[in-house]
Design an enzyme around this catalytic site. Structure first.
Site, PDB file in Angstrom:
ATOM      1  N   ASP A  67       0.920  -1.019  -0.005  1.00  0.00           N
ATOM      2  CA  ASP A  67       0.006  -0.224  -0.010  1.00  0.00           C
ATOM      3  C   ASP A  67       0.878   1.240  -0.128  1.00  0.00           C
ATOM      4  O   ASP A  67       0.481   2.233  -0.743  1.00  0.00           O
ATOM      5  CB  ASP A  67      -0.878  -0.030   1.263  1.00  0.00           C
ATOM      6  CG  ASP A  67      -1.845   1.115   1.337  1.00  0.00           C
ATOM      7  OD1 ASP A  67      -2.382   1.429   0.361  1.00  0.00           O
ATOM      8  OD2 ASP A  67      -1.642   1.984   2.423  1.00  0.00           O
ATOM      9  N   GLU A 135      -2.392  -5.232  -3.506  1.00  0.00           N
ATOM     10  CA  GLU A 135      -1.020  -4.550  -2.890  1.00  0.00           C
ATOM     11  C   GLU A 135      -0.197  -5.617  -2.090  1.00  0.00           C
ATOM     12  O   GLU A 135       1.192  -5.083  -2.277  1.00  0.00           O
ATOM     13  CB  GLU A 135      -2.007  -3.793  -1.548  1.00  0.00           C
ATOM     14  CG  GLU A 135      -2.987  -2.795  -2.321  1.00  0.00           C
ATOM     15  CD  GLU A 135      -3.585  -2.080  -0.927  1.00  0.00           C
ATOM     16  OE1 GLU A 135      -3.859  -0.878  -1.234  1.00  0.00           O
ATOM     17  OE2 GLU A 135      -3.606  -2.749   0.125  1.00  0.00           O
TER      18      GLU A 135
END
Length: 358
Positions: A67, A135
């Site tokens: 992320d 992610e």
């Protein structure tokens, strides 16, 4: 002989998990160096696996890392692609690319979802399993190959082949916000009505919302969350507003009917004891005006209850200020404790207003 032996050593890691290596190559564009990172990136927490030290083994830590890396990489790309654009535009564009819905759609298109290991009971609609795995995969690339590899992956594999960065940047995705903005500008009432709430065949919650504008039914939207269903209902309603003039006519006809009813004068007479402060600003008595005489003008005031009340205003040009005392507009001397009906009050006011004297 030496070349053949070297080729065999290069191929050796691929023989054990050839299918996984091949699938990852199709997704990220290169072969992993450390396959362990990628295995962990594709391991959902529902598997409840633990390492040798008894710690949970899943993709949550890699998801956290990915992320942060995604924000940096996409921010880098957007900054260079949109030269001269302001911070707000750049932030909004980056948010659209890295939002969980977009990543989930990319994971589905690229086949990442097919590689995720889970217990099979977790709904990807609610947990965003695909977006989380995307992610985590970026986190694995970062650990395996570094920042440059993540940048090339997003530029060449994602933004060149799967996402048009210009279309993403200028596309309005918040349909509910747009519909609310339209309703506020046109001063129409907007509501989202829950039509249905249940579960699909896999047990995932599903919602159906319907847009109501001034009581006129708009479109329905179905989704796996309230937000998703309201967004879809807003999108379809906006499309209908653009394409169907009759729908807009019905909405504004309903608005006209509502506002007409709200603006009709009330027949209730305000309680004078409660409303005295609305008319009187101090406690000094004021004499009542004399009935209309020559050189005086009659005007009418609109009362708060919608009726008219007459009062007499002396014409300033006809007053001898040296001999006449100041004439106040209001006087409380004639007010008595005797109750009067609304008709009696109006009749007395009209008589005072229209009485003539030679």
């Amino acid at each position: 002989m030496q070349i053949s032996s070297l080729i065999d050593r290069i191929k050796l890691p691929f023989r054990k998990e050839k299918e996984l290596y091949s699938s990852l190559y199709d997704i990220i564009g290169f072969y992993p160096r450390n396959i362990a990172y990628y295995k962990q990136a594709l391991l959902h927490k529902s598997m409840a696996q633990r390492n040798e030290k008894g710690r949970p083994m899943n993709n949550e830590r890699l998801e956290f890392l990915g992320d942060a890396v995604l924000d940096a990489v996409v921010g880098d790309i957007v900054f260079r692609h949109f030269e001269g654009k302001r911070e707000g535009f750049l932030t909004n564009t980056r948010s659209k690319i890295v939002q969980r819905e977009t990543l989930g759609r990319l994971a589905q298109e690229m086949g990442i979802n097919n590689l995720i290991k889970s217990n099979g009971h977790t709904s990807s609609h609610n947990s965003y399993m695909g977006g989380n795995a995307f992610e985590a995969l970026v986190g694995a690339i970062y650990l395996d190959r570094g920042y440059g590899a993540c940048l090339r992956f997003m530029e060449k594999r994602i933004l060149k082949e799967l996402l048009n960065i210009d279309k993403v940047a200028y596309k309005e995705v918040n349909f509910k916000s747009k519909l609310i903005e339209w309703s506020q500008k046109n001063r129409v009432r907007l509501d989202f009505k829950l039509e249905k709430e249940g579960k699909d065949e896999k047990g995932s919650p599903k919602f159906v919302y319907k847009v109501m504008i001034e009581g006129v039914a708009g479109e329905k939207g179905e989704g796996y969350s309230k937000k998703e269903s309201q967004q879809m209902a807003s999108k379809l309603t906006l499309q209908r507003l653009r394409k169907e003039p009759q729908f807009i006519d019905a909405v504004f006809a309903a608005k006209a009917s509502r506002t007409k009813m709200e603006e009709m004068p009330t027949t209730a007479v305000p309680d004078m004891k409660e409303n005295q402060s609305d008319f009187i600003q101090d406690s000094t008595p004021h004499p009542m005006p004399e009935p209309k005489k020559k050189g005086q003008t009659v005007e009418r005031l609109e009362r708060f209850d919608g009726t008219d009340e007459a009062y007499v205003r002396p014409d300033a040009r006809k007053i001898d200020r040296k001999q006449s005392a100041p004439v106040d507009e209001f006087d409380l001397s004639d007010i008595s404790a005797a109750a009067q009906s609304r008709e009696e009050i109006i009749a007395a006011a009209e008589a005072a207003a229209f009485e003539t004297q030679d």
